[in-house]
Enzyme design. Sequence first.
Site, PDB file in Angstrom:
ATOM      1  N   HIS A 155      -6.130  -7.450  -0.211  1.00  0.00           N
ATOM      2  CA  HIS A 155      -6.322  -6.016  -0.486  1.00  0.00           C
ATOM      3  C   HIS A 155      -5.589  -5.639  -1.765  1.00  0.00           C
ATOM      4  O   HIS A 155      -4.546  -6.203  -2.078  1.00  0.00           O
ATOM      5  CB  HIS A 155      -5.787  -5.190   0.688  1.00  0.00           C
ATOM      6  CG  HIS A 155      -6.406  -5.571   2.004  1.00  0.00           C
ATOM      7  ND1 HIS A 155      -5.765  -6.393   2.906  1.00  0.00           N
ATOM      8  CD2 HIS A 155      -7.612  -5.263   2.526  1.00  0.00           C
ATOM      9  CE1 HIS A 155      -6.564  -6.574   3.960  1.00  0.00           C
ATOM     10  NE2 HIS A 155      -7.689  -5.901   3.749  1.00  0.00           N
ATOM     11  N   ASP A 208      -2.437 -10.798  -2.088  1.00  0.00           N
ATOM     12  CA  ASP A 208      -2.993 -10.243  -0.845  1.00  0.00           C
ATOM     13  C   ASP A 208      -4.463  -9.894  -1.092  1.00  0.00           C
ATOM     14  O   ASP A 208      -4.829  -9.513  -2.208  1.00  0.00           O
ATOM     15  CB  ASP A 208      -2.200  -8.988  -0.456  1.00  0.00           C
ATOM     16  CG  ASP A 208      -2.560  -8.460   0.923  1.00  0.00           C
ATOM     17  OD1 ASP A 208      -1.811  -8.716   1.879  1.00  0.00           O
ATOM     18  OD2 ASP A 208      -3.615  -7.787   1.044  1.00  0.00           O
ATOM     19  N   ASP A 224      -4.061 -12.795   3.811  1.00  0.00           N
ATOM     20  CA  ASP A 224      -5.291 -12.362   4.476  1.00  0.00           C
ATOM     21  C   ASP A 224      -6.555 -12.759   3.715  1.00  0.00           C
ATOM     22  O   ASP A 224      -7.658 -12.453   4.165  1.00  0.00           O
ATOM     23  CB  ASP A 224      -5.263 -10.852   4.779  1.00  0.00           C
ATOM     24  CG  ASP A 224      -4.605 -10.036   3.698  1.00  0.00           C
ATOM     25  OD1 ASP A 224      -4.371 -10.566   2.589  1.00  0.00           O
ATOM     26  OD2 ASP A 224      -4.318  -8.847   3.955  1.00  0.00           O
ATOM     27  N   HIS A 257       0.824  -1.227   0.000  1.00  0.00           N
ATOM     28  CA  HIS A 257       0.000   0.000   0.000  1.00  0.00           C
ATOM     29  C   HIS A 257       0.852   1.268   0.000  1.00  0.00           C
ATOM     30  O   HIS A 257       0.309   2.370  -0.146  1.00  0.00           O
ATOM     31  CB  HIS A 257      -0.909   0.039   1.230  1.00  0.00           C
ATOM     32  CG  HIS A 257      -1.927  -1.061   1.283  1.00  0.00           C
ATOM     33  ND1 HIS A 257      -2.813  -1.295   0.259  1.00  0.00           N
ATOM     34  CD2 HIS A 257      -2.193  -1.996   2.235  1.00  0.00           C
ATOM     35  CE1 HIS A 257      -3.588  -2.342   0.585  1.00  0.00           C
ATOM     36  NE2 HIS A 257      -3.229  -2.786   1.763  1.00  0.00           N
TER      37      HIS A 257
HETATM   38 ZN   LIG Z   1      -3.855  -7.216   2.937  1.00  0.00          ZN
END
Ligand SMILES: [Zn+2]
Length: 349
Positions: free
Chosen positions: A166, A164, A251, A127
């Site tokens: 996200h 991931d 995750d 991120h």
């Molecule tokens: Zn994540």
Amino acid sequence: MGDVLLLSDPRCLRHETPPDHPERPERLRAISEAVGASGLADHLRDIPDVAAIDRALLETVHRPEYIEAVARTGRDGGGYLDPDTFVGPASFEAGLAAAGAAVHAADAVAAGRAEAAFAVVRPPGHHALPGRGMGFCLFNNVALATVAARDRHGLHRIMIVDWDVHHGNGTQEIFYRDPTVLYVSTHQENWYPGTGHVEEVGAAEGEGFTVNIPLPPQTGDGGYRLVFEEVLVPLASAFLPDLVLISAGYDAHFADALSAMLVTAGGFRTLAELVVDAARRGAGRVVAVLEGGYDLPGLATSVVATLEVLTRQTARQAPPTHRFEEVPYPVIRDRIRRARSIALNYWRI
Ligand SMILES: [Zn+2]
């Protein structure tokens, strides 16, 4: 050749986050214990500490004033970069070590000193934007490893597979106009950080080199497998990567509190197998860099499952298996069709 590196660094443990923060040092301890118990350690070359990333390389991705702000926040006793992202007194050093390990991993594999590598590091990175940390991430480890592989080793077709749960908005932004990096992300749709729509394809010379595959909640092992088989592997066949970097977040595991996906450790093993298959369409080089994954047993067993694939060995204990009522395959096939129809504008897949 034949060696698989496992990179870690004690400085990564010293990045302290506030109580109850999901991104905590115990994550790395859980992985280390599970790898120790797996019997795979005999097939891994442990690199227990690495050189911190050098400043010039760090500045190829991150702005000097942002780097200084992270250092200063730590020196001043700590503070938040955003509501999720904490910098403590040792976090700057942890960030430099995490990025250093990712770069070392890419260096070793690009130079042929190792067959594959896994950098087990924190804080995570995908991120992190050039001028801003967010989403638990300080420096973009996988982006820095990518730049190192390209600029130091002349690899000009680098594929980043970000599984991931996200979307890796930082990595996407860093390479959005860059045709030397093919960024492919699967992530939970309408989820943090809000980017990663299927229509986001890159820009200018990099148009077509960003591929986003948002997936609905309750996507599990079977759905992910279809996506990897029908989008990721064909893309690799068209792109012929010199190196594949995995933004290896765990995750999407069914027990993870930060998502609504249903992937098991065995599912991650299948995804790792498909990434290795994708890499072999090109030069066969694979480097994994840890991102998220917050359920400690889920994280640890899934990392071991990934290492089984990289080492071509079987762990003492098979990853626990579970069967779930997944989102129906026609829904996944619809997402695959949309992603493929956009990618077909750029790739023969
Ligand atoms: Zn994540």
